[in-house]
Design a protein around this motif. Sequence first.
Motif, short mmCIF file in Angstrom:
data_model
loop_
_atom_site.label_atom_id
_atom_site.label_comp_id
_atom_site.label_asym_id
_atom_site.label_seq_id
_atom_site.Cartn_x
_atom_site.Cartn_y
_atom_site.Cartn_z
N LEU A 38 60.40 -18.27 60.47
CA LEU A 38 59.98 -18.06 59.37
C LEU A 38 59.87 -16.76 58.54
N MET A 39 59.47 -15.77 59.43
CA MET A 39 59.24 -14.31 59.05
C MET A 39 60.55 -13.76 58.99
N ALA A 41 63.58 -15.26 58.53
CA ALA A 41 64.30 -15.68 57.17
C ALA A 41 63.78 -15.14 56.17
N LEU A 42 62.22 -14.83 56.10
CA LEU A 42 61.83 -14.17 54.54
C LEU A 42 62.36 -12.67 54.73
N ALA A 43 62.30 -11.99 56.10
CA ALA A 43 62.76 -10.82 56.05
C ALA A 43 64.20 -10.55 55.46
N SER A 44 64.98 -11.57 55.91
CA SER A 44 66.51 -11.37 55.75
C SER A 44 66.71 -11.84 54.12
N GLU A 45 65.82 -12.55 53.54
CA GLU A 45 65.98 -13.13 52.18
C GLU A 45 65.46 -11.67 51.29
N HIS A 46 64.49 -11.07 51.65
CA HIS A 46 63.80 -10.03 50.78
C HIS A 46 64.34 -8.81 51.30
N ASN A 50 61.76 -6.17 59.62
CA ASN A 50 61.23 -7.32 59.91
C ASN A 50 60.37 -6.99 61.27
#
Length: 267
Positions: A38-39, A41-46, A50
């Motif tokens: 989850l984290m 994917a969020l780090a990559s998205e934003h 990380n």
Amino acid sequence: MATRACARIAVRTTSRSPTSTPVLHTRLPAVGTTIFSLMSALASEHGAVNLGQGFPDFACEPALLDHVDAAMRAGHNQYPMMTGVPALRGAIAAKIAAVYGAQYDAASEITVTAGATQALTTAILCCVHPGDEVIVIEPAYDSYLPAITLAGGVPVLVSMQLGEQGYTVPWDRLAAAVTPRARLIVINTPHNPTGSVLRAADMRALGDIVRGSDIVILSDEVYEHMVYDGARHESVSRYPELAERSFVVSSFGKTYHVKGEFQAWTH
Ligand SMILES: Cc1ncc(COP(=O)(O)O)c(C=O)c1O
């Protein structure tokens, strides 16, 4: 990863009717996507740093790449012994002796695995029988509970307490949680996620609890080299009375931050 019970998996075989598609019943219906997935994917998205999953933002050490390259060119690309390359196990035993003053037989007491998570799972699966109770100190690394469930074990959760010393293990409550069905106690020092470390007094308290019982200890020490403020890492390897009933899990990934080929060892 199957995250729901009765997940339908489309298995392509021949052109049979859709009713022949098997239903996969997950053995871990309560386990969803890990916090790491989850984290990350969020780090990559934003485009965020990380911090959720140890992602080094620096390149691999060139000397390491050179050694891997040299080893492959020298023909070290065959299956190793199942328990790990003997020279590596010998080096691990020597390291444990040098750092903790404990003698382990490289041939029979050191096993190299593909990461600490595999070592933890293997240790749990090999000694926890259906119905056995496993004491887990909470909060805990994600993989403990699914592995205990897969083994048919019953997790018994004991929460850490927060006081002036930070997070500590309430040994009196842990002792009270021990029943005749207790088979394994999982400890983790330095602890993820609180960062707390066990002290010599903690090891004595643990020794008092297990003495004379059949309880095995699984000591997750993957952060053994991240101990600060002059404190000493209290490996169970230092305590012969504990070591004789313990699996100790270490991690190349955490110790050397080797990315790509993750390995761990257990002794
Ligand atoms: C406490 C703890 N144990 C074990 C592991 C797994 O280590 P490895 O990456 O070697 O599987 C982690 C990884 O985050 C961890 O935090």
